[in-house]
Design an enzyme around this catalytic site. Sequence first.
Site: not given
Ligand code: NDP
Length: 524
Positions: A242, A276
């Site tokens: 997502e 999102c």
């Molecule tokens: P990120 O991609 O930065 O992080 C998402 C999660 O992935 C966090 O828990 C993060 O940890 C973790 N993460 C980071 N790097 C890795 C890796 N290499 N391997 C596995 N996990 C990892 O997104 P954001 O948290 O900044 O969220 C915002 C984004 O999410 C926006 O693009 C938004 O559009 C999208 N989003 C999409 C939705 C949907 O339903 N389509 C709903 C809500 C948001 P950490 O935070 O500790 O870095």
Amino acid sequence: MTNDLQIAARKVASRNPATLEVLREFECAGEAVIREAVSRAQNAQAAWSRLGLRKRIFVLREFQRLLHGRQAQVARLITHEVGKPIAEAVATEILVVLDAVRFLVENSYQCLRDEQLPHGSVAMKAKTGQIVREPYGVIGIISPWNYPFSIPATEGLAALAAGNAVVLKPSEWSSLVALELASLLHQAGVPENVFQVFPGDGATGEALTKAPIDKLIFTGSAATGRRIAQVAGSRLLPVVLELGGKDPMLVLEDANVEVASSGAVWGGFVNAGQACLSVERCYVHRRLYEPFLGACVRKTLQLRVGNGLNPETDVGPLIHERQVRVVDEHVQDALIHGARVLAGGHALPELGPNFFAPTVLADVTHEMRIMREETFGPVLPVMAFEREEEAIQLANDSDYGLGASVWTRDRRRGERVARQIQAGAVMVNDAVSCFGIAEAPHGGMKASGLGRSHGRFGLEEMVRVKYVDSDRLPGLRKVWWYGYGEAFGRQMAAFLDLQFARSVVDRMKGALRSARLLSRKGKL
Ligand code: NDP
């Protein structure tokens, strides 16, 4: 081992984005910790699955009761940790989760039960088939900070209802909310090892993707999603991705300007634009362009920006300063390339380093970053169009395909346009709120991801489909088994005529010539 100790030594801090107060620090879970957690989850999952759907649903209802009773505290915690106005914490987080349980209570049995599968093929009439849905086992969930409660909860609840165990790695910016979710589930009766939460950073998330989980549900940015898809691809781990969006809003010439402008302002600025599904691009028919902009500016200037704990606040802070910089860069890039700021357009350091003024931009073009990249902040860029086809083409001129909205007084026209937009969900005369419809599938196309969460399709993601087939005539060798020969070839050709020839006469001939198949005895 050394590597693991290094990861384990890292810390993440949960802080209030409005005040920067550190709420708590957490050691990041390392690879060994995650592996052990997955192993405990594997051991606990079998009993959870054996418990049966009725009892699991009973536990989820108890969770719903507890959450309803504690809604005020949970909403406060959400606002404390991620900054959104308290009213949004109630409406877009608590309500969504309570209703997701309602959906599971009402629909899980229907969606997950075994299904008889009648066979249409004449050759297979002596068989009876069933679709059986089995839990995957251990589902890993990696979630973002912007909906820190509703995203992991809706995904986790569906996984639990289907009989899986869950290991959740929340965003480093929202660990406290995720731990509160786990605490409520455990109090409701979900065994501790069936729902586990491990705070940490990206490396903790990566450790989860490499652990022996059976499926991964990831919600986050497209950049991280792509990295995860590579890791998952290398071991054929099933994933739901997502990812981000750049949702267009199309205001057709027969739209109600007052309603559409209110929808644009809310859809663009809800959760400070960090949704999102938020309105990231607005296309307005040339005839309505000026009045629409005027209404948006008037309404934007009335918004109260501040700490989300104040019940009068409409727009809270962004999650961190990095996000403020991204938003500022997008706005500056638009201005350099000829856009006009009609409201906002700047940070609000007097409120704190994470605040940005709700912004309306006019005269934007598709050459600007603000119309191509996910801004994820309180900016409403507005562009005029002349013809409906042009608006649809502009909407589809994007790497993303998560959501979209069409605004018109003519519902049929809105639905016709909706079908031509490349997105996972299109709303007619509203935006964003389909995330709160428990029945509605949520997910995207193009760079917005793969798979679905929510509703029937979200529940289907939590199970493996198995086909079980029983032969009603177990004492008979099958006509298609070995012992081929010329006669068999002729009989089979006649059997095809019986079923597929166009004329009745040819079919009847086929029936006569293939009748021998019934008495055919294989030689082996
Ligand atoms: P990120 O991609 O930065 O992080 C998402 C999660 O992935 C966090 O828990 C993060 O940890 C973790 N993460 C980071 N790097 C890795 C890796 N290499 N391997 C596995 N996990 C990892 O997104 P954001 O948290 O900044 O969220 C915002 C984004 O999410 C926006 O693009 C938004 O559009 C999208 N989003 C999409 C939705 C949907 O339903 N389509 C709903 C809500 C948001 P950490 O935070 O500790 O870095």
